[in-house]
Design a protein around this motif. Sequence first.
Motif, PDB file in Angstrom:
ATOM      1  N   LEU A  84      31.892  25.620 -37.096  1.00 48.94           N
ATOM      2  CA  LEU A  84      31.825  27.083 -37.151  1.00 48.94           C
ATOM      3  C   LEU A  84      30.438  27.576 -36.778  1.00 48.94           C
ATOM      4  O   LEU A  84      30.296  28.587 -36.075  1.00 48.94           O
ATOM      5  N   ALA A  87      30.145  27.486 -33.095  1.00 45.89           N
ATOM      6  CA  ALA A  87      31.022  28.491 -32.495  1.00 45.89           C
ATOM      7  C   ALA A  87      30.425  29.883 -32.602  1.00 45.89           C
ATOM      8  O   ALA A  87      30.543  30.700 -31.679  1.00 45.89           O
ATOM      9  N   ARG A 100      35.482  35.318 -35.176  1.00 50.26           N
ATOM     10  CA  ARG A 100      35.544  33.926 -35.642  1.00 50.26           C
ATOM     11  C   ARG A 100      35.160  33.808 -37.110  1.00 50.26           C
ATOM     12  O   ARG A 100      35.745  33.011 -37.847  1.00 50.26           O
ATOM     13  N   TYR A 104      37.785  32.064 -39.403  1.00 47.96           N
ATOM     14  CA  TYR A 104      37.533  30.672 -39.782  1.00 47.96           C
ATOM     15  C   TYR A 104      36.486  30.503 -40.890  1.00 47.96           C
ATOM     16  O   TYR A 104      36.115  29.371 -41.221  1.00 47.96           O
ATOM     17  N   GLU A 217      35.840  27.223 -30.025  1.00 47.29           N
ATOM     18  CA  GLU A 217      37.000  27.997 -30.477  1.00 47.29           C
ATOM     19  C   GLU A 217      38.222  27.083 -30.562  1.00 47.29           C
ATOM     20  O   GLU A 217      38.983  27.125 -31.537  1.00 47.29           O
ATOM     21  N   ARG A 221      40.316  25.998 -33.920  1.00 42.37           N
ATOM     22  CA  ARG A 221      41.755  26.252 -33.980  1.00 42.37           C
ATOM     23  C   ARG A 221      42.507  24.979 -34.352  1.00 42.37           C
ATOM     24  O   ARG A 221      43.432  25.006 -35.167  1.00 42.37           O
TER      25      ARG A 221
END
Length: 266
Positions: A84, A87, A100, A104, A217, A221
Amino acid sequence: MRGMPPTIAASVVARAAEVAIADGLSPRAVAALLGRPLAALTTDARVPVDAMFALFAAALRHGRDPAFPLRVARAVRPDDYAALGFALERAATADEAFTRLVRYGHAISDSGGWQRVDGSDGLELRWVRAGRRTLGHRAANECAVAELLGGLRRALGPTIRPVATHFRHAAPGDARAHAAWFGQIRWGSTWDGVVLPRAIGTARPPAGDAALSRFFEDLLRRQADPRRAALSARVREQLVADLPAGIPSARDLAQRLGLSERSLRR
């Protein structure tokens, strides 16, 4: 798993431990509060969020520094957030990063989450965590909001300042450090978080990278896919069961799980 206590990434808790120890709390006391040796605070480990609350409360009582949560937030690094963190760092726009974070953020702590609200004064990013607002809980919420602002400043520049910051709890006895970090604060609000200028969503971080952004990403996911997580758990359980007889081959392991060897490797 239903009934399991909420947790937080151990790599983030490690930063709180470091600051607490620097303030004079003994490493043994910190380890006792967290219920594990400090060496176990690794990137892939989790800590019960109640243990983190206990650490924050003990550090505040020991050091008597209301700015402790802010100092922890400044110590947290992007890589403490694992995938994360990368990202968010490589997002093409601030808006992409916010999306995001909302989607997340539970990867860092499943004790709460971020919400995005189009408020009357600007873009609101709200940190929502249920539970009794003990000293440790309140301090940890301050830390979460401070981490968000620190990440924005790393990505977009040190002059980023919220329109306002909200905290549900009352101000500490000395809130000068909070005012210096956040600017205008509305203590005793109905929510925790920051109000940002609407235009910030289109800001493009200098470190943004479209290809890396897509890669992370996709990684997030896949990590969030419950079916993949369940399969990973089955693989681990089968490996543990097979290890007494030796390390199984990929072919044998796949057969026991009812998978093709290609699916297992993927």
